[in-house]
Motif scaffolding. Structure first.
Motif, mmCIF file in Angstrom:
data_model
loop_
_atom_site.group_PDB
_atom_site.id
_atom_site.type_symbol
_atom_site.label_atom_id
_atom_site.label_comp_id
_atom_site.label_asym_id
_atom_site.label_seq_id
_atom_site.Cartn_x
_atom_site.Cartn_y
_atom_site.Cartn_z
ATOM 1 N N SER A 198 22.159 45.652 15.695
ATOM 2 C CA SER A 198 22.038 47.113 15.662
ATOM 3 C C SER A 198 23.390 47.760 15.431
ATOM 4 O O SER A 198 24.436 47.217 15.798
ATOM 5 C CB SER A 198 21.466 47.631 16.989
ATOM 6 O OG SER A 198 20.175 47.127 17.241
ATOM 7 N N ARG B 19 24.957 52.098 15.244
ATOM 8 C CA ARG B 19 24.662 53.522 15.331
ATOM 9 C C ARG B 19 25.709 54.300 14.557
ATOM 10 O O ARG B 19 26.898 54.203 14.853
ATOM 11 C CB ARG B 19 24.644 53.986 16.777
ATOM 12 C CG ARG B 19 24.149 55.415 16.959
ATOM 13 C CD ARG B 19 24.302 55.855 18.385
ATOM 14 N NE ARG B 19 23.579 57.089 18.675
ATOM 15 C CZ ARG B 19 24.044 58.063 19.440
ATOM 16 N NH1 ARG B 19 25.246 57.937 19.990
ATOM 17 N NH2 ARG B 19 23.341 59.141 19.674
ATOM 18 N N SER C 135 27.272 57.963 13.252
ATOM 19 C CA SER C 135 27.377 59.372 13.645
ATOM 20 C C SER C 135 28.050 60.151 12.526
ATOM 21 O O SER C 135 28.885 59.606 11.799
ATOM 22 C CB SER C 135 28.206 59.527 14.916
ATOM 23 O OG SER C 135 27.633 58.848 16.001
ATOM 24 N N TYR D 43 22.788 61.544 13.854
ATOM 25 C CA TYR D 43 22.934 60.141 14.218
ATOM 26 C C TYR D 43 21.900 59.317 13.458
ATOM 27 O O TYR D 43 20.821 59.785 13.135
ATOM 28 C CB TYR D 43 22.724 59.951 15.719
ATOM 29 C CG TYR D 43 23.585 60.840 16.577
ATOM 30 C CD1 TYR D 43 23.089 62.048 17.063
ATOM 31 C CD2 TYR D 43 24.886 60.483 16.906
ATOM 32 C CE1 TYR D 43 23.868 62.880 17.849
ATOM 33 C CE2 TYR D 43 25.671 61.310 17.684
ATOM 34 C CZ TYR D 43 25.149 62.504 18.156
ATOM 35 O OH TYR D 43 25.937 63.329 18.932
ATOM 36 N N GLN E 151 20.352 55.579 14.278
ATOM 37 C CA GLN E 151 20.256 54.342 15.045
ATOM 38 C C GLN E 151 19.567 53.310 14.162
ATOM 39 O O GLN E 151 18.433 53.527 13.731
ATOM 40 C CB GLN E 151 19.454 54.561 16.328
ATOM 41 C CG GLN E 151 19.260 53.301 17.149
ATOM 42 C CD GLN E 151 20.554 52.753 17.712
ATOM 43 O OE1 GLN E 151 21.411 53.499 18.164
ATOM 44 N NE2 GLN E 151 20.691 51.429 17.696
ATOM 45 N N ASP F 211 18.290 49.520 13.931
ATOM 46 C CA ASP F 211 17.922 48.306 14.651
ATOM 47 C C ASP F 211 17.299 47.295 13.697
ATOM 48 O O ASP F 211 16.886 47.652 12.592
ATOM 49 C CB ASP F 211 16.933 48.643 15.781
ATOM 50 C CG ASP F 211 17.519 49.596 16.807
ATOM 51 O OD1 ASP F 211 16.795 50.514 17.243
ATOM 52 O OD2 ASP F 211 18.696 49.416 17.180
#
Length: 122
Positions: A17, A19, A21, A79, A81, A83
């Motif tokens: 994963s 993330r 921004s 954002y 995310q 995965d």
């Protein structure tokens, strides 16, 4: 003018994963849509996901169920995310914002971040 500053890219193994921004700053009255696009070597830039100021989202079929886009309107930040990353997710990821500059002018301007590299190893 508006600046978009991205962070969070990097190298990850398949299944991992990350993330991302993206923070927008500058002459902003409102941001209608914020989104993420990506461009892999030899391919055209494509939409990954975007989100309106009211929270409506749109995803590319290839990332549905694995990626989640969100935004903080108070911080003008979006954002992503990511995965269950796959090698085919490897690309430069670009933040996009459709900005309205003033309350008196309804027209908007597209802005782009500088891009952040995401590399997924198999």
């Amino acid at each position: 003018q508006v600046q978009l500053v991205e962070s969070g890219g990097g190298l990850v193994q398949a299944g991992g994963s990350l993330r991302l921004s993206c923070a927008a700053s500058g002459s902003i009255f409102s941001i209608n849509v914020m989104g993420w696009y990506r461009q892999a070597p030899g391919k055209q830039r494509e939409l990954v996901a975007d989100i309106t100021s009211s929270g409506s989202t749109k995803y590319a079929d290839s990332v549905k169920g694995r990626f989640t886009i969100s935004r903080d309107n108070a911080k003008n930040t979006v954002y992503l995310q990511m995965d269950s990353l796959k090698p085919e997710d490897t690309a430069v990821y670009y933040c996009n914002a459709v900005v309205r500059h003033t309350i008196s002018i309804r027209t908007t301007t597209d802005y782009w971040g500088q891009g952040t590299q995401v590399t997924v190893s198999s």
